[in-house]
Design a protein around this motif. Structure first.
Motif, PDB file in Angstrom:
ATOM      1  N   GLY A   1       8.617 -17.235  -1.331  1.00  0.00           N
ATOM      2  CA  GLY A   1       9.580 -16.577  -0.454  1.00  0.00           C
ATOM      3  C   GLY A   1       9.351 -15.100  -0.257  1.00  0.00           C
ATOM      4  N   ILE A   2       8.135 -14.609  -0.493  1.00  0.00           N
ATOM      5  CA  ILE A   2       7.844 -13.177  -0.435  1.00  0.00           C
ATOM      6  C   ILE A   2       7.028 -12.857   0.814  1.00  0.00           C
ATOM      7  CG2 ILE A   2       6.717 -11.240  -1.593  1.00  0.00           C
ATOM      8  CD1 ILE A   2       7.137 -12.842  -4.232  1.00  0.00           C
ATOM      9  N   LYS A   3       7.537 -11.928   1.631  1.00  0.00           N
ATOM     10  CA  LYS A   3       6.816 -11.478   2.816  1.00  0.00           C
ATOM     11  C   LYS A   3       6.042 -10.201   2.506  1.00  0.00           C
ATOM     12  CE  LYS A   3       9.634 -13.355   6.569  1.00  0.00           C
ATOM     13  NZ  LYS A   3      10.345 -13.045   7.839  1.00  0.00           N
ATOM     14  N   VAL A   4       4.889 -10.083   3.141  1.00  0.00           N
ATOM     15  CA  VAL A   4       4.035  -8.909   2.976  1.00  0.00           C
ATOM     16  C   VAL A   4       4.336  -7.891   4.067  1.00  0.00           C
ATOM     17  CG1 VAL A   4       1.658  -8.113   3.303  1.00  0.00           C
ATOM     18  CG2 VAL A   4       2.148  -9.982   1.714  1.00  0.00           C
ATOM     19  N   PHE A   5       4.483  -6.618   3.646  1.00  0.00           N
ATOM     20  CA  PHE A   5       4.565  -5.473   4.550  1.00  0.00           C
ATOM     21  C   PHE A   5       3.362  -4.578   4.268  1.00  0.00           C
ATOM     22  CE2 PHE A   5       8.786  -7.033   4.795  1.00  0.00           C
ATOM     23  CZ  PHE A   5       9.467  -6.415   5.842  1.00  0.00           C
ATOM     24  N   LEU A   6       2.991  -3.752   5.241  1.00  0.00           N
ATOM     25  CA  LEU A   6       1.922  -2.774   5.059  1.00  0.00           C
ATOM     26  C   LEU A   6       2.398  -1.403   5.517  1.00  0.00           C
ATOM     27  CD1 LEU A   6      -1.156  -4.797   6.408  1.00  0.00           C
ATOM     28  CD2 LEU A   6      -0.577  -4.367   4.009  1.00  0.00           C
ATOM     29  N   THR A   7       1.827  -0.356   4.922  1.00  0.00           N
ATOM     30  CA  THR A   7       2.160   0.997   5.351  1.00  0.00           C
ATOM     31  C   THR A   7       1.233   1.398   6.494  1.00  0.00           C
ATOM     32  OG1 THR A   7       0.754   1.833   3.569  1.00  0.00           O
ATOM     33  CG2 THR A   7       3.122   1.739   3.158  1.00  0.00           C
ATOM     34  N   ALA A   8       1.823   1.933   7.540  1.00  0.00           N
ATOM     35  CA  ALA A   8       1.058   2.310   8.731  1.00  0.00           C
ATOM     36  C   ALA A   8       0.909   3.833   8.784  1.00  0.00           C
ATOM     37  CB  ALA A   8       1.767   1.808   9.990  1.00  0.00           C
ATOM     38  N   ARG A   9      -0.322   4.289   8.905  1.00  0.00           N
ATOM     39  CA  ARG A   9      -0.567   5.729   9.060  1.00  0.00           C
ATOM     40  C   ARG A   9      -0.417   6.078  10.529  1.00  0.00           C
ATOM     41  NH1 ARG A   9      -2.430   9.896   6.071  1.00  0.00           N
ATOM     42  NH2 ARG A   9      -3.634  11.546   7.097  1.00  0.00           N
TER      43      ARG A   9
ATOM     44  N   THR B   1       0.819  -1.218   0.000  1.00  0.00           N
ATOM     45  CA  THR B   1       0.000   0.000   0.000  1.00  0.00           C
ATOM     46  C   THR B   1       0.848   1.260   0.000  1.00  0.00           C
ATOM     47  OG1 THR B   1      -0.170  -0.387   2.394  1.00  0.00           O
ATOM     48  CG2 THR B   1      -2.072  -0.968   1.038  1.00  0.00           C
ATOM     49  N   ASN B   2       0.217   2.346  -0.401  1.00  0.00           N
ATOM     50  CA  ASN B   2       0.871   3.645  -0.567  1.00  0.00           C
ATOM     51  C   ASN B   2       1.487   4.134   0.742  1.00  0.00           C
ATOM     52  OD1 ASN B   2       1.638   6.169  -1.497  1.00  0.00           O
ATOM     53  ND2 ASN B   2      -0.385   6.753  -2.221  1.00  0.00           N
ATOM     54  N   VAL B   3       2.662   4.768   0.637  1.00  0.00           N
ATOM     55  CA  VAL B   3       3.280   5.358   1.829  1.00  0.00           C
ATOM     56  C   VAL B   3       2.459   6.534   2.342  1.00  0.00           C
ATOM     57  CG1 VAL B   3       5.623   4.578   1.383  1.00  0.00           C
ATOM     58  CG2 VAL B   3       4.823   6.707   0.345  1.00  0.00           C
ATOM     59  N   ASN B   4       1.704   7.194   1.462  1.00  0.00           N
ATOM     60  CA  ASN B   4       0.680   8.142   1.911  1.00  0.00           C
ATOM     61  C   ASN B   4      -0.509   7.288   2.343  1.00  0.00           C
ATOM     62  OD1 ASN B   4       2.184  10.492   1.328  1.00  0.00           O
ATOM     63  ND2 ASN B   4       1.643  10.313  -0.830  1.00  0.00           N
ATOM     64  N   ALA B   5      -0.411   6.782   3.545  1.00  0.00           N
ATOM     65  CA  ALA B   5      -1.177   5.606   3.959  1.00  0.00           C
ATOM     66  C   ALA B   5      -2.626   5.920   4.315  1.00  0.00           C
ATOM     67  CB  ALA B   5      -0.492   4.948   5.155  1.00  0.00           C
ATOM     68  N   ASN B   6      -3.451   4.880   4.167  1.00  0.00           N
ATOM     69  CA  ASN B   6      -4.846   4.900   4.575  1.00  0.00           C
ATOM     70  C   ASN B   6      -4.969   4.010   5.815  1.00  0.00           C
ATOM     71  OD1 ASN B   6      -7.653   4.404   4.837  1.00  0.00           O
ATOM     72  ND2 ASN B   6      -7.961   4.774   2.654  1.00  0.00           N
ATOM     73  N   ALA B   7      -5.495   4.561   6.889  1.00  0.00           N
ATOM     74  CA  ALA B   7      -5.580   3.826   8.149  1.00  0.00           C
ATOM     75  C   ALA B   7      -6.433   2.567   8.041  1.00  0.00           C
ATOM     76  CB  ALA B   7      -6.130   4.729   9.252  1.00  0.00           C
TER      77      ALA B   7
ATOM     78  N   GLY C   1       2.765  16.589   4.579  1.00  0.00           N
ATOM     79  CA  GLY C   1       1.446  16.571   5.198  1.00  0.00           C
ATOM     80  C   GLY C   1       1.076  15.300   5.926  1.00  0.00           C
ATOM     81  N   GLN C   2       1.943  14.283   5.871  1.00  0.00           N
ATOM     82  CA  GLN C   2       1.639  13.041   6.580  1.00  0.00           C
ATOM     83  C   GLN C   2       1.866  13.220   8.087  1.00  0.00           C
ATOM     84  OE1 GLN C   2       0.338  10.055   5.068  1.00  0.00           O
ATOM     85  NE2 GLN C   2      -0.002  11.758   3.652  1.00  0.00           N
ATOM     86  N   PRO C   3       0.971  12.676   8.919  1.00  0.00           N
ATOM     87  CA  PRO C   3       1.121  12.826  10.374  1.00  0.00           C
ATOM     88  C   PRO C   3       2.346  12.083  10.881  1.00  0.00           C
ATOM     89  CG  PRO C   3      -0.606  11.248   9.862  1.00  0.00           C
ATOM     90  CD  PRO C   3      -0.204  11.866   8.556  1.00  0.00           C
ATOM     91  N   GLY C   4       2.846  12.531  12.014  1.00  0.00           N
ATOM     92  CA  GLY C   4       4.024  11.895  12.586  1.00  0.00           C
ATOM     93  C   GLY C   4       4.275  12.344  14.009  1.00  0.00           C
ATOM     94  N   PRO C   5       5.406  11.959  14.576  1.00  0.00           N
ATOM     95  CA  PRO C   5       5.684  12.263  15.985  1.00  0.00           C
ATOM     96  C   PRO C   5       5.924  13.741  16.269  1.00  0.00           C
ATOM     97  CG  PRO C   5       7.596  11.245  14.945  1.00  0.00           C
ATOM     98  CD  PRO C   5       6.468  11.134  13.968  1.00  0.00           C
TER      99      PRO C   5
ATOM    100  N   PHE D   1       6.033  -2.949   9.167  1.00  0.00           N
ATOM    101  CA  PHE D   1       5.426  -1.701   8.715  1.00  0.00           C
ATOM    102  C   PHE D   1       6.438  -0.855   7.952  1.00  0.00           C
ATOM    103  CE2 PHE D   1       2.797  -1.929  12.859  1.00  0.00           C
ATOM    104  CZ  PHE D   1       1.797  -2.667  12.237  1.00  0.00           C
ATOM    105  N   LEU D   2       5.925  -0.127   6.952  1.00  0.00           N
ATOM    106  CA  LEU D   2       6.671   0.930   6.271  1.00  0.00           C
ATOM    107  C   LEU D   2       5.952   2.232   6.582  1.00  0.00           C
ATOM    108  CD1 LEU D   2       8.681   2.115   4.165  1.00  0.00           C
ATOM    109  CD2 LEU D   2       7.061   1.408   2.397  1.00  0.00           C
ATOM    110  N   VAL D   3       6.709   3.259   7.001  1.00  0.00           N
ATOM    111  CA  VAL D   3       6.074   4.476   7.509  1.00  0.00           C
ATOM    112  C   VAL D   3       6.665   5.720   6.856  1.00  0.00           C
ATOM    113  CG1 VAL D   3       5.554   5.861   9.558  1.00  0.00           C
ATOM    114  CG2 VAL D   3       5.654   3.359   9.736  1.00  0.00           C
ATOM    115  N   LYS D   4       5.762   6.570   6.376  1.00  0.00           N
ATOM    116  CA  LYS D   4       6.109   7.934   5.980  1.00  0.00           C
ATOM    117  C   LYS D   4       5.489   8.857   7.018  1.00  0.00           C
ATOM    118  CE  LYS D   4       5.359  11.369   2.296  1.00  0.00           C
ATOM    119  NZ  LYS D   4       4.842  11.594   0.918  1.00  0.00           N
ATOM    120  N   ALA D   5       6.310   9.638   7.694  1.00  0.00           N
ATOM    121  CA  ALA D   5       5.799  10.481   8.775  1.00  0.00           C
ATOM    122  C   ALA D   5       6.442  11.862   8.714  1.00  0.00           C
ATOM    123  CB  ALA D   5       6.087   9.841  10.137  1.00  0.00           C
ATOM    124  N   ASN D   6       5.637  12.868   9.045  1.00  0.00           N
ATOM    125  CA  ASN D   6       6.096  14.260   9.066  1.00  0.00           C
ATOM    126  C   ASN D   6       6.772  14.665   7.766  1.00  0.00           C
ATOM    127  OD1 ASN D   6       6.622  13.706  12.465  1.00  0.00           O
ATOM    128  ND2 ASN D   6       5.257  15.300  11.697  1.00  0.00           N
ATOM    129  N   SER D   7       6.125  14.305   6.673  1.00  0.00           N
ATOM    130  CA  SER D   7       6.604  14.717   5.357  1.00  0.00           C
ATOM    131  C   SER D   7       5.404  14.917   4.446  1.00  0.00           C
ATOM    132  CB  SER D   7       7.526  13.659   4.764  1.00  0.00           C
ATOM    133  OG  SER D   7       7.995  14.045   3.483  1.00  0.00           O
TER     134      SER D   7
END
Length: 717
Positions: free
Chosen positions: A253-261, A225-231, A310-314, A302-308
């Protein structure tokens, strides 16, 4: 009304004879009939007696691949044996399963290859010889099988030769910027292949072909899923959908990751905060991680885009990136999960040169991240430009796991209408010396953990895959998916080697085809840089859609405008990042600072990235800067025309459908290259006030016309 019986019969005959035109769907796994007699004999012999040392889903995937390959290459099914000694020629299994027929020395050699490594070659038992493909675990055996099949298709297989290989990078990941409504941000090949509406009940066969293609390259992880994530991806409903995909991918042999908002606790449970130090927030993420692992026991993380952008972050809560990342990492840690935190952060409220902001954020935090955190850093400090100097964070962070983020989709490189082979650009970055943390360090060696000893390594690529039948929109864009997988497996491989292998697997072994397609591939990136952003110009494309030139784009936040980056005025052009300018150059090692601070010593490909120079500055070839810019733009157009001529010369040797597909797109590319040249040179001339060199093709058109062009429906927005 029923079709005549003879038409139905003809249709099935055509399917059985594979007489339909090629359209690119099979990618580089289009197993063509073997034409070399000795090779055909050797392969036919091996496929006439195959023994598997055990049964499991990965071995079943290998069996399916051998069935497909044998039917296509030899026009007959392979033969499997239930007895390893009776009429067997090819053994497939793991090191432990074949330990009785391997010497202790050979067992140790294979074990040293690691869990994804493989060995293939001749083994003997009781005076009989067998060819074996052996991994340390089943997925390694799968990689070895694909390697063997590739060697057959490229005519490099020698049954008397041993081959051992293992990846130099642990996590080799595709990042899909796919939204839950099936649109794809920066996607130029149709919609998302993930049909969330029909999942988990309907499993599209395309998912298996996707997994096959990735496994054939050694890609072992995918962020869906997109790094501009949907919760919503963190809800139980979507977890079940992701589980269905994980079940398909697991045998490969492929692992699934998800983007965390980062704000998911507020959006999904109504918490008043997403503060990473708040106990309720910590409990929320722990609960979500626990639930995910009940659905997907081998969930990657998880893959996270934060504080960039407009994405929320710490930062909203006065916390830093380490505090935000570590909270999520702690939730994943009991399950062995990985937290990937993107370093692509910048703020419009920060007036510091955008090139510097990621370093300013992350370098002071080095050593403060948990062991299961990887900082994912783009190849350059701005944003996947046609050419960028390497990101200064490589070498600046030595006590934290770092990973690479490449962009396979061509957001700034002509999207799906331009033929641009990206491997030379990636090779340039990977092999660049950083001089930190050691004098011999390169970006590639840092990613491999050679100097820092980091235990988790990562190379990720933003996917260029969509629902177009050929997967990538442009047939040649498949080469970038292929090259990414090869370089993620081994950052030291050359772009030329990859180009030759892809060409053979895609178009066959004809020497002229291999030579000329390789020529097109290897020249294409430099051509694009020439007609888009020569001599270190950058970020001068159209706004938002990033399609076509827009060096005049103004308005809104400064670092989303082109003049912020090219700084053209009556005196000259370029962004001064030396000590007398923004100071961004000081973030690199002293050896680089010393050389690159001098406009006469810096590689000219980075010249205007770091220097604002007068229009009459003399380049190494004796031309003025203004003349050099004009010559580059003109040369880029001519290089595209040379690519067209080279492709046209292969018409009799390329499948008609594939030939016409590329021919039409090259015609579009020529038009777009001319558009870039005309628009940029006419615009920059308003500052230089100088004539164009007489020996170039004079720019045509009206600058105001080019400025007026709008593309509200451009793909990938």
């Amino acid at each position: 009304m029923h079709k005549p019986i003879y038409l139905t019969a003809l249709l099935w005959l055509c399917i059985s004879l594979n007489c339909f035109a090629k359209d690119g769907y099979k990618l580089w796994l289009d197993y063509q009939p073997i034409q070399v007699p000795q090779l055909k004999s050797d392969v036919g012999s091996l496929l006439s007696g195959i023994y598997f040392f055990g049964e499991n889903p990965t071995y079943e995937a290998i069996r399916n691949e051998l069935n497909l390959a044998s039917q296509s290459m030899l026009e007959k099914a392979p033969v499997y044996s239930k007895d390893r000694l009776q009429n067997t020629k090819l053994w497939i299994g793991t090191r432990e399963q074949l330990s009785q027929v391997l010497s202790l020395t050979k067992q140790a050699e294979i074990k040293a290859l690691g869990e994804d490594g493989f060995w293939r070659g001749k083994v003997e038992l009781d005076g009989n010889s067998f060819y074996a493909i052996i991994g340390n675990r089943p997925v390694g055996t799968l990689y070895g099988t694909y390697n063997w099949l590739n060697s057959i298709q490229s005519n490099t297989f020698d049954k008397s030769t041993e081959l051992a290989d293992a990846p130099k990078i642990n996590i080799r990941m595709l990042n899909h910027w796919d939204n839950l409504d099936r649109t794809v941000e920066r996607g130029y090949a149709g919609f998302s292949i993930w049909d969330w509406h029909r999942l988990p009940g309907y499993i599209d066969p395309r998912y298996v072909d996707y997994a096959r293609a990735n496994a054939s390259l050694g890609i072992n992880a995918v962020s869906l899923t997109n790094v501009n994530a949907n919760a919503l991806i963190m809800t139980t409903d979507f977890m079940k959908k992701a589980k269905a995909l994980a079940d398909v991918f697991r045998p490969y042999g492929i692992k699934v990751f998800l983007t965390a908002r980062f704000s998911a606790p507020m959006q999904l449970e109504g918490l008043k905060t997403a503060d990473p130090l708040d106990p309720e927030v910590i409990a929320f993420w722990k609960k979500k991680a626990d639930e995910l692992y009940t659905h997907i026991p081998d969930f990657g993380g998880f893959l996270v885009k934060a504080n960039s952008e407009g994405q929320p972050g710490p930062h909203e809560y006065g916390r830093n990136h380490a505090e935000g990342a570590n909270m999520l990492a702690d939730a994943l840690a009991p399950h062995g999960g990985v937290l990937i935190w993107r370093a692509f952060v910048y703020s419009h409220e920060d007036e510091v040169d955008r090139h510097m902001q990621a370093n300013n954020e992350f370098e002071p935090l080095d050593g403060k991240f948990k062991d299961n955190v990887i900082i994912q850093i783009k190849n350059g400090a701005i944003d996947f430009q046609p050419r960028e100097p390497f990101h200064p964070l490589y070498g600046a962070i030595n006590e934290t796991n770092v990973g690479m983020e490449f962009q396979i989709t061509q957001e700034y490189l002509g999207q799906a209408t331009n033929l641009v082979y990206l491997a030379p650009m990636w090779e340039e970055v990977l092999k660049t010396k950083t001089y930190k943390p050691s004098p011999v360090s390169t970006v590639g060696s840092i990613l491999e953990g050679k100097e820092t000893g980091q235990k988790m390594t990562l190379i990720a690529g933003v996917s260029n895959i969509g629902t177009d039948h050929n997967w990538t929109g442009h047939l040649f864009a498949q080469s970038n998916w292929f090259a990414f997988g090869k370089m993620a497996w081994n950052p030291e491989v050359t772009s030329h080697e990859i180009a030759e292998e892809w060409t053979k697997l895609t178009f066959g072994l004809d020497r002229e085809v291999v030579s000329k397609v390789g020529e097109i591939l290897m020249e294409s990136h430099e051509a694009a840089v020439d007609y888009m952003t020569p001599l270190g110009l950058h970020h001068i494309m159209g706004r938002s859609h990033h399609y076509g030139p827009g060096p005049w784009v103004m308005g809104g936040r400064a670092d989303w405008t082109a003049p912020y980056y090219h700084q053209a005025d009556s005196l000259g052009i370029g962004f001064d990042r030396t000590g007398e300018g923004s100071g961004a150059l000081e973030q690199y090692a002293p050896e680089i600072v010393k050389k690159w601070s001098d406009p006469n010593q810096i590689p000219e490909k980075y010249l205007l990235w770091f220097h604002h120079l007068p229009w009459d500055f003399q380049l190494k070839d004796g031309n003025t800067l203004w003349e050099g810019i004009a010559y580059h733009y003109d040369r880029g157009v001519k290089e595209v025309r040379e690519m067209q001529a080279t492709w046209a010369s292969l018409e009799s040797k390329i499948d008609p459908e594939e030939f016409d597909h590329v021919k039409q797109l090259l015609e579009i590319q020529e038009e777009e290259a001319e558009w870039w040249r005309n628009a940029c040179l006419l615009y920059f001339q308003t500052f230089s006030k100088l004539p164009f060199p007489d020996d170039i093709e004079q720019p045509e058109g009206d600058l105001e016309y080019y400025k007026s062009l709008q593309f509200p429906n451009a793909p990938g927005i």
